[in-house]
Design an enzyme around this catalytic site. Structure first.
Site, short mmCIF file in Angstrom:
data_model
loop_
_atom_site.label_atom_id
_atom_site.label_comp_id
_atom_site.label_asym_id
_atom_site.label_seq_id
_atom_site.Cartn_x
_atom_site.Cartn_y
_atom_site.Cartn_z
N TYR A 152 0.83 -1.22 0.00
CA TYR A 152 0.00 0.00 0.00
C TYR A 152 0.85 1.26 0.00
CZ TYR A 152 -4.76 1.83 0.55
OH TYR A 152 -5.98 2.43 0.34
N LYS A 159 -3.86 7.74 3.25
CA LYS A 159 -5.03 7.38 4.05
C LYS A 159 -4.88 7.84 5.50
CE LYS A 159 -7.92 5.42 1.20
NZ LYS A 159 -9.23 6.06 0.91
#
Length: 253
Positions: A152, A159
């Protein structure tokens, strides 16, 4: 009477009928809400086609959250469809391929990810604020940013910024009665997920680690949480992250 009876809701991020946003729009309509969608650029045509699969075909407005002109005119354009907003769903995220290599990612890659995936929550809130009622609900979708996930990388950092942005929005919009919450969904096999290199790694482990089990092809549990947060059943909840991940967030390694 439906959970969202009479409410007016703006939903971003509908691309395919596998998307969480599509299912939020579907549930919202089934629960009595009037829905307006957004899309932009080449995906507008796709969104308009997919919108026809909803119980009632909504209007689709153009919105690129990185385009200030789009943001500046959004309230006026939405106002031509509905006279106010009770709910806004932020289902927007993007990172260039380079952002999925943490050590090699450039600032250009990272800044694009943060702008589109984090700052856009504040930008969308500001753009829709003139139409929000004093009991409106802003809901965003996240992927739990407490951890350094495999693959990620800088999207995970974006995020984390997204989740922090939500807390500051909760602080600053609370006086106007506006609630700001996030749903941290487990991995769903969507178009966005397929753009993440090696996303299959999440698919391989999630169901095994989730006490409740996890179906990567079912976006409805996350969509239900979004719909609930837009309802009147969470009148005193803001700055929160609701995990809809089968319980993985609470488990040790």
């Amino acid at each position: 009477m439906g959970l969202l009876e009479g409410k007016k809701i703006l939903v971003t991020g509908v691309l395919m009928d596998s998307s969480i946003a599509f299912h939020v729009a579907k549930l919202a309509q089934q629960e009595g809400a009037e829905v307006v969608l957004t899309s932009f650029g080449r995906t507008m045509k796709i969104t308009k086609t997919i919108a026809k699969r909803l119980p009632s075909t909504p209007e689709v407005l153009e919105l690129d959250v990185t385009d200030q002109e789009h943001l500046d005119s959004l309230a006026e354009r939405v106002g031509e469809q509905v006279d106010h907003l009770d709910g806004v769903l932020h289902s927007i995220g993007f990172a260039p391929p380079g952002a999925f290599d943490f050590m090699s990612g450039t600032w250009e890659d990272v800044s694009t990810a943060v702008h589109t995936s984090a700052y856009s929550l504040k930008a969308l809130a500001t753009a829709t604020l003139p139409l929000m009622t004093d009991k409106a609900s802003l809901v965003g979708l996240t992927f739990d940013a407490k951890f350094a996930w495999p693959v990620y990388d800088w999207m995970g950092v974006a995020k984390a910024a997204f989740e922090s942005t939500n807390r500051y929005l909760a602080r600053d919009l609370g006086a106007q009665g506006i609630r700001c919450n996030l749903v941290a969904a487990g991995p769903i096999r969507t178009t966005a997920a397929r753009s993440i290199p090696d996303f299959v790694k999440f698919e391989e482990i999630w169901d095994d680690r989730a006490p409740l089990g996890w179906d990567i092809s079912d976006p409805e549990p996350a969509a239900r949480a979004c719909a609930a947060l837009m309802s009147d059943w969470f009148p005193a909840t803001t700055g929160e992250i609701v995990h809809v991940d089968g319980g993985v967030h609470a488990m040790g390694q």
